[in-house]
Scaffold this active site. Structure first.
Site, mmCIF file in Angstrom:
data_model
loop_
_atom_site.group_PDB
_atom_site.id
_atom_site.type_symbol
_atom_site.label_atom_id
_atom_site.label_comp_id
_atom_site.label_asym_id
_atom_site.label_seq_id
_atom_site.Cartn_x
_atom_site.Cartn_y
_atom_site.Cartn_z
ATOM 1 N N LYS A 110 0.880 -1.174 0.000
ATOM 2 C CA LYS A 110 0.000 0.000 0.000
ATOM 3 C C LYS A 110 0.915 1.221 0.000
ATOM 4 C CE LYS A 110 -4.162 2.009 0.941
ATOM 5 N NZ LYS A 110 -5.436 1.808 0.227
ATOM 6 N N GLY B 102 -3.877 0.643 -4.625
ATOM 7 C CA GLY B 102 -3.890 2.093 -4.728
ATOM 8 C C GLY B 102 -4.761 2.742 -3.666
#
Length: 216
Positions: free
Chosen positions: A43, A122
């Site tokens: 992440k 994302g």
């Protein structure tokens, strides 16, 4: 396209925030791990963090770390972590920093040397700004990763999905499939909406998840 035909490394984006990117990423990580592969979730940017064990931590990142079966330094999994749950470029500005794509690229490259499968999740959608000039789409191009699109199945999802598909085409970002994630249990004409997406995207989803509660 099926889960097992997905590339080893890919990027999970979404039609919006709150459509279940983390839920989908964890499910895919578990799938590949069950097949004996070394799997890591990344992440690059997280906003909405708490101070835990001497550093800022994000719940999505914790879920990805728990699903990974390879020990990796936290700074590789999550290079940028900001306290307020706001847009990344605004959070970065408040923190007095600027998100740099080469920092994320270096962390990603290091992860690919540790795992067979690296799934990058994302934040928000493809046009979320990361700094004054670059968006999430630019990050995909820098990482040279294909996009798997999570479609939050609710009213308006067809428009959001096709807009996302159009952005991928315009920015020449490879498309490796999509996931239908039922985030509204009361959505009218669920099957009809799904079939419309199949026809317009020109392929069925690699995964169709039923409603599971609040999404991240």
């Amino acid at each position: 396209m099926t889960i097992d035909s997905l590339p080893r490394h890919f990027f999970v984006t979404g039609t919006d925030t709150g459509v279940g990117k983390t839920t989908v990423t964890v499910r895919l990580m578990q799938h590949f791990a069950a097949r004996g592969l070394k799997v890591v979730g990344m992440k690059p940017l997280a906003s909405g963090c708490e101070w835990v064990d001497g550093r800022w931590q994000n719940e999505d990142v914790r879920q990805l770390t728990a699903a990974s079966n390879v020990q990796t330094p936290p700074e590789l999994v999550n290079p940028y972590c900001f306290q307020p749950p706001i847009a990344p470029h605004i959070a970065a500005a408040q923190a007095g920093t600027e998100i740099q794509l080469d920092v994320i690229k270096d962390a990603y490259t290091a992860l690919t040397e540790l795992a067979d499968v690296v799934i990058v999740e994302g934040a928000g959608g493809l046009l979320v700004p990361l700094n004054k000039t670059q968006t999430m789409g630019d990050l995909l191009r820098v990482l040279e990763l294909p996009a798997l699109v999570v479609v939050g199945m609710r009213l308006g999802c067809i428009n959001h999905a096709l807009l996302t598909r159009q952005v991928l085409q315009q920015q020449k970002i490879p498309f490796c499939g999509w996931v239908a994630n039922q985030i509204d249990p009361h959505m009218s004409m669920q099957q009809e909406n799904l079939q419309t997406l199949v026809e317009w995207v020109q392929q069925p989803p690699v995964l169709h998840l039923p409603y599971q509660g609040q999404e991240t």
